[in-house]
Design a protein around this motif. Structure first.
Motif, mmCIF file in Angstrom:
data_model
loop_
_atom_site.group_PDB
_atom_site.id
_atom_site.type_symbol
_atom_site.label_atom_id
_atom_site.label_comp_id
_atom_site.label_asym_id
_atom_site.label_seq_id
_atom_site.Cartn_x
_atom_site.Cartn_y
_atom_site.Cartn_z
ATOM 1 N N GLY A 1 0.784 -1.224 0.000
ATOM 2 C CA GLY A 1 0.000 0.000 0.000
ATOM 3 C C GLY A 1 0.817 1.276 0.000
ATOM 4 O O GLY A 1 0.269 2.368 0.037
ATOM 5 N N THR B 1 -1.485 6.589 10.146
ATOM 6 C CA THR B 1 -1.233 5.804 8.925
ATOM 7 C C THR B 1 0.257 5.679 8.623
ATOM 8 O O THR B 1 0.649 4.848 7.816
ATOM 9 C CB THR B 1 -1.867 6.487 7.697
ATOM 10 N N ASN C 1 1.263 5.693 4.848
ATOM 11 C CA ASN C 1 0.967 4.618 3.892
ATOM 12 C C ASN C 1 -0.122 5.097 2.925
ATOM 13 O O ASN C 1 -1.240 5.415 3.345
ATOM 14 C CB ASN C 1 0.525 3.358 4.643
ATOM 15 N N TYR D 1 -3.582 3.376 2.936
ATOM 16 C CA TYR D 1 -4.273 3.624 4.200
ATOM 17 C C TYR D 1 -4.846 5.048 4.203
ATOM 18 O O TYR D 1 -6.033 5.266 4.469
ATOM 19 C CB TYR D 1 -3.262 3.408 5.333
ATOM 20 N N GLU E 1 -7.665 5.422 1.705
ATOM 21 C CA GLU E 1 -8.827 4.628 2.084
ATOM 22 C C GLU E 1 -9.605 5.332 3.206
ATOM 23 O O GLU E 1 -10.833 5.371 3.191
ATOM 24 C CB GLU E 1 -8.366 3.230 2.526
ATOM 25 N N THR F 1 -6.625 0.596 12.111
ATOM 26 C CA THR F 1 -5.801 -0.230 11.225
ATOM 27 C C THR F 1 -6.304 -0.085 9.790
ATOM 28 O O THR F 1 -7.425 0.388 9.560
ATOM 29 C CB THR F 1 -5.884 -1.727 11.579
ATOM 30 N N VAL F 2 -5.503 -0.530 8.836
ATOM 31 C CA VAL F 2 -5.919 -0.499 7.431
ATOM 32 C C VAL F 2 -7.195 -1.301 7.256
ATOM 33 O O VAL F 2 -8.117 -0.903 6.540
ATOM 34 C CB VAL F 2 -4.850 -1.152 6.530
ATOM 35 N N ARG F 3 -7.219 -2.445 7.925
ATOM 36 C CA ARG F 3 -8.359 -3.340 7.798
ATOM 37 C C ARG F 3 -9.635 -2.625 8.237
ATOM 38 O O ARG F 3 -10.654 -2.677 7.546
ATOM 39 C CB ARG F 3 -8.070 -4.554 8.679
#
Ligand SMILES: Nc1ncnc2c1ncn2[C@@H]1O[C@H](COP(=O)(O)OP(=O)(O)O)[C@@H](O)[C@H]1O
Ligand SMILES: [Mg+2]
Lengths: 874, 90
Positions: free
Chosen positions: A35, A202, A205, A208, A211, A223-225
């Motif tokens: 990412g 982040t 990133n 990230y 998003e 988190t990214v998730r």
């Protein structure tokens, strides 16, 4: 989308593409975490390069067991022509590899080839990268390889390939950094989110950050998730179901497949596209990023995931096209726990992978099939196990190979099939020895022979006998090795087994050579070499050259050893036969050591030790060479190197490894004056060597025992010059060593002689740079009452006469002829500045205060050629 | 990176003139060292200028020798060293 702050990276890539265009091919390793922006950067660069270069892009896929040569399949489709033809007809892989190389060379413009996400590369792709990487230097192409450096640990197979390629001059590295805080601020402008917080959480990133901003939340998911899931939570249930199905399908999604699996709800797919979770990529759909797909899949319950995989599987099977990839079908089949489908596709995928040399993937496919085969009848499991055993063996997964072998043995026993039982035992023996489990290997081989003793001779006898011959040879039980080997050869000829024949002849030849039967040993190995060449058994050609080189080295025939080793190294390098290649490089290092070419020996040995893919046995021999060079020079860090060698050699319990390591350790201890330790080291392997009666190993170990006053009588087994020296005939020993081309050993023999001999030894030690031996010889001379032996450093280890470089001598000669710096510069086509540098270097080296003084000193010391038009300055 | 003490001897004495030529000679050494990944930290020179002890950082003894070959400086002995200073235990 705007590409932010990648000017520097684009500029570098552009420069390298320019070099490639000029015929100096490059490959670039683009690393960075998931990412961070690798794909975005590379895509942009491809966009910029189009028109100036032919652009070819392929990606490795994230399947647990990827399609072999996946990225090349992508590239072949867009390149068309020969490559596409060969790939679609499953041509042999060396033809495919060569076609890929010519594709890069196709012109007229340079080629820009991209292989994405190499951390997921299958075994065949890794081999392809190595193949292309080693050859790209002379091709007008830029090969860009992206990978997640964070996921490539020291044991990762990609690490080995990269380590190998990184040492070549054509490799360039690019690390994609996270976005900086100002850039994150710029991206967040206009959103309600706190930009400093966004940057902090982040870490810059790129995926990230974007998003979080795209998900439209107020807070920042930790988190990214979570960021992805927050984004997904805004979809309707139908949209979400479509997204999950897409996730199950894979990184790229064929629209027809998604439609078939989701049903008629087109709006649901549109919704994912509008939300920016999926994007259209040419004719297919794709997740914005693999991280998003992983997050979506993670959140699907196992039951639903299994059902989705089954739906996808059925949809794929319903539409049979030639593109249906068995690896992909096997993947869905396993995830759907669809036993019949796994057993249908996994073995096909395995065969295809094996055919392309992706042995790791082949082994994984067989393992997959076998997980679903537990209640199959033995006759159906047997071919799967046999194939798995071979693939695991080829990839060095010895424990799995052995497990498969044991299962096969159990099947043969249940069936009461004795010949098969014997064959499986022989296989086990061969694999156990490769795993360093020698005791069990002996037992298995014995068991095979016992069973076969009661059966009329057949092809299995040939194989089992050749295995037993191999075990005896590795253990240096030469007579037994020869006896078993000859029986194996006779049977292999009778039953027409070319491979067993080539290998058994090699074994017999090697056994004869190390036992000192030079003539017949060489003849047999040469024969094995010829037969292997005729039959196109490349690994056996390399094996024959390697055994010729190493066995001749073991009996101190270095000029001959050198011939085979240099031929073998070139042969193996050309074909990427790395295992043999590094072993021969290690033996060439030992050869150079004994030939007194220590600088070369050390650098060859270093190249093996630094190479992550070098096997334990190559490493042992290289460590011995390096440790001995350092010990003989009196350099530091001998112990570290020889301790590593011992740690690797001890588990093998074989003379072939222990004798050289112990001898090196004895020598190192002796050179620092530690007689007790030298004696212990020599003792540790002496009895073993003696039992095997190998003259050269016995010879050197006996020599150290004799030097350390542990052995008084010469050993009858000791080899040539060692025996002479132990017997007190130092002059004969020195002559023999000189004959063999071993200057250090020759000097060492002279150092045991009378005053004149020791003086000669001293000169030789000084020439070689053997500080400890020189110091010992000087001490001995003083003990003998010799006069004029300087204490302290030896004359020739001081300023060596070659301390002036050729260029400096040239400059000095012109200065001596009365030229000014400017005139020298003109004569030598150098700049005035460069000449000044040379002159000042010469002054410093000669300790001269002026040019005139430098010339005088140089003439006094004979550093300037007396002839050749140089006049004495006036 | 390991540190090494390199003992060199100059039978005729080491003379680096305190001139531009001398300075250039030193810089030449620095440049050639860098090519093989070795850093010259500093040196001690005996009063008779016949012996120097030079402190170097480098990956291994072979690199120290490669650097010496490039600069044409003699090597008598290489010793691996680490720092011990008198205030270590305070
Ligand atoms: N330089 C950049 N400027 C702005 N956004 C970027 C940049 N690089 C990446 N991104 C965003 O981050 C996302 C992930 O980047 P990507 O290149 O796919 O990562 P990687 O390939 O390193 O895993 C992209 O989809 C894009 O939206
Ligand atoms: Mg990417």
């Amino acid at each position: 989308m705007d590409l932010l702050e990648r000017e520097r990276e684009l500029e570098l890539l552009d420069g390298w593409l320019g070099e490639a265009a000029a015929g100096q091919g490059r490959f670039v390793l683009v690393g960075g975490e998931a990412g961070v922006g690798k794909t975005t950067l590379v895509n942009r660069f491809c966009g910029m390069a189009r028109g100036r270069a032919r652009v070819l892009v392929g990606a490795c896929d994230a399947l647990s067991t990827p399609r072999p040569l996946g990225p090349l399949l992508d590239i072949a489709v867009s390149a068309g022509g020969d490559l596409d033809q060969l790939v679609s007809e499953n041509a042999p892989r060396d033809r495919i590899f060569r076609a890929a190389l010519s594709e890069l060379d196709a012109g007229p413009t340079p080629t820009l080839a991209v292989i994405e996400d190499a951390h997921w590369a299958d075994g065949a792709t890794l081999d392809l990268l190595r193949f292309l990487g080693r050859r790209i230097g002379s091709v007008p192409a830029l090969l860009v390889i992206t990978y997640r450096d964070t996921e490539v640990g020291p044991q990762h197979p990609l690490r080995i390939v990269l380590g190998d390629l990184a040492t070549s001059g054509t490799c360039r590295r690019l690390l994609v950094p996270p976005l900086s805080e100002p850039t994150v601020r710029a991206l967040a402008a206009g959103s309600p989110i706190d930009a400093s917080e966004l940057y902090r959480i982040t870490g810059g990133n790129a995926f990230y950050v974007t998003e979080v901003l795209a998900s439209g939340t107020m807070g920042i998911p930790p988190t990214v998730r979570d960021a992805v899931l927050t984004h997904v939570a805004r979809l309707t249930p139908a949209g979400r179901a479509a997204l999950e199905t897409a996730g199950v399908i894979g990184s790229t999604v064929d629209p027809w497949l998604l439609a078939a699996a989701v049903g008629p709800d087109v709006d649901a797919v549109d919704e994912c596209l509008t939300a920016g979770l999926l994007r259209a990529d040419g004719a297919v759909l794709a997740f914005r990023h693999e991280l998003a797909r992983a997050a979506v899949l993670d959140a699907v319950s196992p039951v639903r995931a299994s059902a989705l995989h089954r739906t996808v599987l059925e949809a794929l099977r319903a539409r049979v096209t030639h593109q249906n990839d068995p690896a992909r079908l096997a993947h869905h089949a396993e995830a759907a726990a669809h036993r019949a489908a796994v057993l249908e596709y996994a073995p096909v995928a395995a065969t295809r992978a094996a055919g392309l040399g992706a042995h790791r993937e082949a082994a994984a496919q067989y393992a997959r099939a076998l997980r679903f085969a537990t209640d199959l009848p033995d006759e159906q499991r047997q071919p799967l196990l046999t194939a798995q055993r071979l693939e695991c063996h080829l990839t060095g997964q010895m424990e799995d190979a052995i497990a498969a072998g044991e299962a096969l043995l159990a099947i043969a026993r249940r069936a009461g099939d004795h010949p098969a039982e014997a064959e499986h035992q022989a296989w086990l023996a061969w694999m156990l020895v490769a795993a360093g489990r020698n005791v069990e290997a002996e037992r298995a081989s014995r068991a095979a022979l016992d069973i076969l003793a009661g059966i009329p001779p057949g092809p299995r006898h040939a194989f089992a006998f050749s295995v037993q011959a191999g075990l005896r040879m590795l253990n240096r039980d030469s007579d037994d090795a020869i006896a078993w080997g000859e029986r194996a050869i006779a049977l292999a000829e009778r039953f027409g087994d070319a491979e067993v024949r080539v290998r058994a002849i090699n074994t017999v030849g090697s056994a004869r050579l190390v036992a000192g039967d030079e003539e017949r040993g060489r003849a047999a190995l040469e024969r094995s070499l010829d037969l292997a060449r005729e039959a196109g058994l490349e690994a056996d050609v390399a094996a024959a050259l390697s055994n010729l080189g190493s066995a001749l080295g073991e009996i101190y025939q270095f000029p001959l050893a050198e011939r085979y080793l240099t031929e073998g190294i070139a042969y193996a390098a050309e074909r990427d036969l790395d295992r043999w290649h590094w072993y021969m490089v290690a033996w060439l290092a030992l050869t150079r050591l004994f030939q007194g070419r220590w600088t070369e020996a050390a650098s060859l040995a270093g190249s093996v030790i630094r190479h992550p893919g070098a096997t334990a046995i190559s490493r042992i021999m290289a460590l011995v060479a390096l440790g001995r060079v350092r010990a003989r020079r009196g350099d530091p860090e001998v112990a570290a190197v020889l301790d590593d060698a011992l740690a690797l050699a001890a588990p093998t319990q074989t003379l072939q490894r222990l004798a050289p390591v112990r001898a090196a350790r004895a020598e190192a201890a002796w050179l620092v004056g530690d007689q007790n330790r030298a004696r212990e080291e020599a003792r540790a392997a002496y009895d073993l060597a003696h039992r095997h009666g190998l003259r050269w190993h016995v010879g050197e170990l006996a020599y150290w025992l004799w030097q350390t006053r542990d052995l008084v009588a010469p050993s009858p087994d000791a080899g040539g010059p060692f025996a002479s020296q132990i017997g007190g005939d130092w002059a004969a020993a020195a002559a023999q060593w000189r004959e063999l081309g071993c200057p250090y050993e020759a000097a060492r023999a002279l150092a045991d002689g009378d005053e004149a001999a020791v003086r000669q030894a001293l000169v030789e030690f000084d020439r070689l740079g053997a500080r400890p031996a020189a110091a010992a010889a000087a001490r001995r001379l003083r003990e003998l009452g010799a006069r004029g032996v300087p204490r302290g450093p030896r004359p020739s280890t001081r300023a060596n006469p070659a301390s002036l470089t050729t260029r400096e001598v040239e400059v000095l000669a012109l200065v001596a002829a009365g030229n000014t710096n400017a005139e020298v510069a003109a004569r030598l086509f150098l700049s005035g500045k460069t000449v000044e540098h040379h002159v000042s270097a010469v002054l410093a080296k000669l300790g001269a205060r002026s040019r005139r003084e430098a010339v005088r000193t140089a003439l006094e010391r004979g550093l300037l050629p007396q002839t050749g038009g140089v006049q004495t300055p006036t | 990176m390991p540190r090494y003490m390199v003992h060199r001897t100059f039978p005729d004495g080491l003379q680096i003139p305190v001139t531009e030529e001398g300075a250039a000679a030193c810089l030449g050494v620095v440049g050639k060292n860098a090519d093989v990944g070795v850093t010259w930290v500093h040196s001690y020179v005996s009063d008779d200028k016949q012996t120097t002890f030079c402190v170097y950082d480098g990956p291994d003894p072979e690199a120290i020798r490669r650097a010496a070959e490039r600069t044409g400086l003699p090597v008598h002995q290489i010793t691996k060293v680490s720092v011990l200073d008198p205030y270590f235990y305070r």
